[in-house]
Design a protein around this motif. Structure first.
Motif, PDB file in Angstrom:
ATOM      1  N   LEU A 350      56.099 -20.089 -15.451  1.00  0.00           N
ATOM      2  CA  LEU A 350      56.058 -19.302 -14.219  1.00  0.00           C
ATOM      3  C   LEU A 350      57.479 -18.969 -13.799  1.00  0.00           C
ATOM      4  N   GLU A 351      57.755 -17.683 -13.597  1.00  0.00           N
ATOM      5  CA  GLU A 351      59.024 -17.278 -13.009  1.00  0.00           C
ATOM      6  C   GLU A 351      58.871 -17.331 -11.487  1.00  0.00           C
ATOM      7  N   MET A 352      59.532 -18.290 -10.889  1.00  0.00           N
ATOM      8  CA  MET A 352      59.396 -18.502  -9.460  1.00  0.00           C
ATOM      9  C   MET A 352      60.247 -17.518  -8.667  1.00  0.00           C
ATOM     10  N   ALA A 353      61.369 -17.122  -9.238  1.00  0.00           N
ATOM     11  CA  ALA A 353      62.293 -16.139  -8.668  1.00  0.00           C
ATOM     12  C   ALA A 353      63.279 -15.806  -9.771  1.00  0.00           C
ATOM     13  N   PRO A 354      64.031 -14.725  -9.657  1.00  0.00           N
ATOM     14  CA  PRO A 354      65.025 -14.429 -10.697  1.00  0.00           C
ATOM     15  C   PRO A 354      65.954 -15.627 -10.929  1.00  0.00           C
ATOM     16  N   GLY A 355      66.002 -16.082 -12.171  1.00  0.00           N
ATOM     17  CA  GLY A 355      66.849 -17.218 -12.515  1.00  0.00           C
ATOM     18  C   GLY A 355      66.262 -18.575 -12.223  1.00  0.00           C
ATOM     19  N   ARG A 356      65.002 -18.622 -11.787  1.00  0.00           N
ATOM     20  CA  ARG A 356      64.347 -19.904 -11.501  1.00  0.00           C
ATOM     21  C   ARG A 356      62.953 -19.903 -12.099  1.00  0.00           C
ATOM     22  N   MET A 357      62.666 -20.874 -12.932  1.00  0.00           N
ATOM     23  CA  MET A 357      61.373 -20.929 -13.601  1.00  0.00           C
ATOM     24  C   MET A 357      60.894 -22.364 -13.684  1.00  0.00           C
ATOM     25  N   MET A 358      59.616 -22.510 -14.062  1.00  0.00           N
ATOM     26  CA  MET A 358      59.029 -23.814 -14.362  1.00  0.00           C
ATOM     27  C   MET A 358      58.055 -23.624 -15.519  1.00  0.00           C
TER      28      MET A 358
END
Length: 389
Positions: A350-358
């Motif tokens: 899951l891309e939570m926000a640009p540059g942040r994923m899980m």
């Protein structure tokens, strides 16, 4: 421990019979194996010496009869400890003729005139010999026709035996025990590079033979990717930490990850974690005999779409076994039919926000009755590591 001590003779006889049946169906008169995994699948030749690129290794599978090894003399003793009895050697490295004449003579001995010889040429394969030597071999064997045997090899190896499943289950349990000890090695202020090193030590202490692959990431509210080397950046409150391991036992991989919140998890972090947990469950329920890899992908992607995200990392899982990643891929276009004995990873991201994923990953096996987890299922809520600096 040699793989011939890990598997009974009947295992290799079964593998050979399955390959030769598929060879007959494909109209092949022989099969040439050059890669570590293909050679090991047929022979049981288990060694880390493949890390050296200096020497090529060859195994010939005739249309009938047992395999023939044409290998550097340094490997003769180990190959003799397998079930293979016809072992032909040369003194390597000899760049001017590094086993090519020996291999050509062996193939001419077992192949009929105008033969059709199979060789892995397709996706996820590599020719582990110099291209110039292959061209020389091809010319020497003319008019032999050399054909792509990728599909034959990967479909045979995709169905794991009971003994293979036992070993994969064992390395999954080893990985799980190491993950359970994570609080021994994680604390606020510790560099991520130190966590990586200590995690590998945990895996080895729990029984892994070696740890070819450790990946992961850490960052505030998510990590930027899952393939970068660890940096010396210290862990901070608010970081999401993920570790992903491809540890090996008796030549077989596990491949799964775990996520933790350093300190109290935010509402966003909790929500993202629960979404990926739900997506994994959806993929698990879809992974039944007769369905397709693409159907499992769509089941997970439909959950991820609830967050308005296209996911992260492309495919959402893959095959697993002697290789860290194997056929098939869980993508929208892979129509491979799932069969009992296949081992898969479920890996929604899951891309939570640009540059942040899980990303979350589990290992499963397809059985006649449906899927079964090989990993101990992760906690349904993200665990928090609340240590103080």
């Amino acid at each position: 421990m040699n793989a011939s001590q890990v598997f009974p003779l009947s295992e290799f006889e079964m593998r050979l019979a399955r390959l030769q049946t598929r060879m007959s169906d494909a109209g092949l008169d022989g099969l040439l194996l050059t890669s570590e995994h293909d050679v090991r699948y047929v022979t049981g030749f288990l060694t880390r010496f493949w890390e050296s690129p200096t020497r090529p290794w060859f195994v010939v599978v005739p249309a009938s009869g047992n395999p023939i090894a044409a290998i550097p003399s340094i490997g003769a003793a180990l190959m003799a400890a397998t079930w293979v009895t016809d072992i032909r050697t040369w003194s390597a490295p000899t760049p001017e003729d590094d086993g090519i004449s020996l291999l050509a003579d062996t193939l001419k001995e077992v192949l009929p005139p105008h033969a059709r010889l199979g060789l892995a040429m397709g996706h996820e394969t590599a020719l582990r010999m110099p291209l110039v030597d292959f061209m020389r071999l091809r010319d020497d064997l003319a008019p032999c026709e050399i054909l792509d045997a990728t599909k034959l090899l990967r479909e045979t190896q995709a169905i794991k035996s009971e003994r293979e499943l036992e070993i994969i289950s064992e390395i999954c349990a080893i990985g799980g025990r190491a993950f359970d000890r994570i609080e021994e090695i994680v604390q606020v202020g510790k560099p991520l590079s130190g966590v990586y090193r200590d995690f590998q030590a945990l895996l080895l202490s729990e029984g892994a033979d070696w740890v070819p692959y450790v990946a992961g990431g850490a960052g505030q509210g998510g990590y930027p990717d899952v393939i970068s080397p660890a940096t010396d950046a210290p862990l901070r409150d608010g970081d999401i930490l993920m570790l992903d391991t491809g540890a090996v036992r008796l030549g077989y991989f596990c491949d799964f990850d775990r996520n933790w919140s350093i300190g109290s998890a935010s509402a966003e972090t909790r929500s993202a974690y629960r979404l990926l947990f739900e997506a994994t469950d959806a993929g698990f329920e879809a992974a039944r005999p007769g369905t397709t890899a693409s159907s499992v992908f769509r089941a997970m992607q439909s959950v991820i779409d609830k967050a308005g995200s296209s996911g992260a990392g492309g495919r959402l899982g893959h095959g697993l076994g002697m290789r860290l990643t194997e056929f098939p891929s869980l993508t929208a276009t892979d129509e491979t039919e799932l069969q009992p004995g296949m081992v898969l990873t479920l890996e929604p991201g899951l891309e939570m926000a640009p540059g942040r994923m899980m990303v979350h990953e589990e290992d499963i096996v397809i059985t006649d009755d449906g899927p079964r987890f090989l990993t101990n299922r992760a906690a349904p809520e993200i665990p928090e590591i609340g240590l103080q600096a």
